[in-house]
Design an enzyme around this catalytic site. Structure first.
Site, PDB file in Angstrom:
ATOM      1  N   LYS A  89      29.942  26.265  38.509  1.00  0.00           N
ATOM      2  CA  LYS A  89      30.905  26.996  38.489  1.00  0.00           C
ATOM      3  C   LYS A  89      32.005  26.361  37.487  1.00  0.00           C
ATOM      4  O   LYS A  89      31.454  25.891  36.439  1.00  0.00           O
ATOM      5  CB  LYS A  89      31.486  27.027  39.721  1.00  0.00           C
TER       6      LYS A  89
ATOM      7  N   ASN B  61      24.719  25.347  40.419  1.00  0.00           N
ATOM      8  CA  ASN B  61      25.550  26.232  39.786  1.00  0.00           C
ATOM      9  C   ASN B  61      27.186  25.311  39.598  1.00  0.00           C
ATOM     10  O   ASN B  61      27.758  25.369  40.950  1.00  0.00           O
ATOM     11  CB  ASN B  61      25.809  27.542  40.472  1.00  0.00           C
TER      12      ASN B  61
ATOM     13  N   GLU C 273      30.626  36.433  41.975  1.00  0.00           N
ATOM     14  CA  GLU C 273      31.987  36.043  41.524  1.00  0.00           C
ATOM     15  C   GLU C 273      32.300  36.869  40.200  1.00  0.00           C
ATOM     16  O   GLU C 273      33.452  37.051  39.928  1.00  0.00           O
ATOM     17  CB  GLU C 273      32.296  34.495  41.194  1.00  0.00           C
TER      18      GLU C 273
ATOM     19  N   GLY D 121      30.516  29.603  49.170  1.00  0.00           N
ATOM     20  CA  GLY D 121      31.752  28.538  49.504  1.00  0.00           C
ATOM     21  C   GLY D 121      32.412  28.627  50.659  1.00  0.00           C
ATOM     22  O   GLY D 121      33.555  28.341  50.804  1.00  0.00           O
TER      23      GLY D 121
ATOM     24  N   HIS E 277      26.087  36.975  39.098  1.00  0.00           N
ATOM     25  CA  HIS E 277      26.704  36.145  40.128  1.00  0.00           C
ATOM     26  C   HIS E 277      27.779  36.942  41.074  1.00  0.00           C
ATOM     27  O   HIS E 277      28.691  37.730  40.351  1.00  0.00           O
ATOM     28  CB  HIS E 277      27.247  34.892  39.808  1.00  0.00           C
TER      29      HIS E 277
ATOM     30  N   GLU F  45      22.200  35.866  47.488  1.00  0.00           N
ATOM     31  CA  GLU F  45      23.318  35.085  47.809  1.00  0.00           C
ATOM     32  C   GLU F  45      24.402  35.931  48.327  1.00  0.00           C
ATOM     33  O   GLU F  45      25.148  36.816  48.039  1.00  0.00           O
ATOM     34  CB  GLU F  45      24.153  34.662  46.541  1.00  0.00           C
TER      35      GLU F  45
ATOM     36  N   SER G 274      26.365  28.248  50.576  1.00  0.00           N
ATOM     37  CA  SER G 274      26.677  27.027  51.500  1.00  0.00           C
ATOM     38  C   SER G 274      25.419  26.215  51.705  1.00  0.00           C
ATOM     39  O   SER G 274      25.308  25.757  52.871  1.00  0.00           O
ATOM     40  CB  SER G 274      27.449  27.360  52.565  1.00  0.00           C
TER      41      SER G 274
HETATM   42  P1  PGA Z   1      28.057  27.406  47.540  1.00  0.00           P
HETATM   43  O1  PGA Z   1      27.723  28.494  46.156  1.00  0.00           O
HETATM   44  O2  PGA Z   1      26.731  26.673  47.498  1.00  0.00           O
HETATM   45  O3  PGA Z   1      29.401  26.598  47.010  1.00  0.00           O
HETATM   46  O4  PGA Z   1      28.453  28.268  48.594  1.00  0.00           O
HETATM   47  C1  PGA Z   1      26.602  29.061  45.799  1.00  0.00           C
HETATM   48  C2  PGA Z   1      26.766  29.965  44.827  1.00  0.00           C
HETATM   49  O5  PGA Z   1      27.835  30.521  44.320  1.00  0.00           O
HETATM   50  O6  PGA Z   1      25.971  29.992  43.615  1.00  0.00           O
END
Ligand code: PGA
Length: 246
Positions: A11, A9, A97, A173, A95, A167, A208
């Site tokens: 982003k 992803n 976010e 993140g 997601h 997740e 992460s």
């Molecule tokens: P990350 O993000 O691996 O940077 O923690 C995962 C995601 O949000 O899909």
């Protein structure tokens, strides 16, 4: 056998120059990944670039969001059929976010998953609890509620064609990863809630994920792959994560 799937992803990251470098490096190393399917979900504007770059390659690609509408007066939206038109296979929906910053509800996420299927895409539906919810011992209730809203909208047949990503919001993140045991507990709960579809649906873990923790996560019976954010922007690291599926 459920397929192993590793999805990057990106982003809101990238530029045409950076993408070319990243994709070239991924393409060059793809042959080393034998046990997993790989995909990248990229910002809308880069889909044509990725589609051209990956033509004929076994690396799949997709988007990070999609409209529930088919076409018409929805300024700023991108429809499932437009993504399909550019060869997208996957789309991430729900997601955290988007749930957090764009106020996407459980119902809207479910409707996006349905719209994705109708546009011949495979939705990767994200579920996960916040730190507050985990600390209040509400994790399984939250997952259950999020999953139920999907089950209320999709037929049994579509449920078995879905990809689900667990997740935990507190692990995204932040450098904090759920322990393989914490992730396995939720994955096995989701698997059980899926009923007969459970055997077919790949359950990805996200939050992460790095090369250094991937193997331990994938050693758990209900973790079929990963949704990788930050680490998917580094081709070597992303490939190392994919090679940890074995
Ligand atoms: P990350 O993000 O691996 O940077 O923690 C995962 C995601 O949000 O899909």
């Amino acid at each position: 056998m459920r397929p192993s799937l590793i999805v990057g992803n990106w982003k809101m990251n990238g530029s045409r120059a950076e993408n070319s470098k990243l994709l070239a490096s991924l393409k060059a190393q793809l042959a080393n990944v034998v046990d997993a399917e790989l995909a990248v979900c990229v910002p809308f504007v880069y889909i044509p670039q990725v589609s051209e770059f990956l033509e004929g390659s076994k690396l799949s690609y997709g988007a990070q969001d999609v409209s529930v509408h088919v076409d018409g007066a929805y300024t700023g939206e991108v429809s499932p059929s437009m993504l399909n038109d550019f060869g997208c296979r996957y789309v991430i929906v729900g997601h955290s976010e988007r749930r957090q910053y764009h106020k996407e509800s459980d119902l809207l996420v479910a409707q996006k998953a349905l719209a994705a299927f109708q546009g011949k895409l495979v939705p990767i539906v994200c579920l996960g609890e916040t730190l507050e919810q985990r600390e209040a011992a509400e994790t399984l209730d939250v997952i259950s509620r999020q999953l139920h809203s999907i089950q209320a909208v999709l037929s049994d047949e579509l449920m078995s064609k879905l990809v689900i990503a667990y997740e935990p919001v507190w692990a995204i993140g932040t450098g904090l990863t759920a322990s393989p045991e914490q992730a396995q507990e939720v994955h096995s709960f989701i698997r059980q809630k899926l009923g007969s579809a459970g055997d077919k649906v790949p359950l990805l873990y996200g939050g992460s994920v790095k090369a250094s923790n991937a193997k331990a996560l994938f050693s758990k019976p209900d973790i079929d792959g990963a949704l990788v954010g930050g680490a998917s922007l580094d081709a070597d690291e992303f490939i190392r994560i994919a090679k940890a599926v074995q």
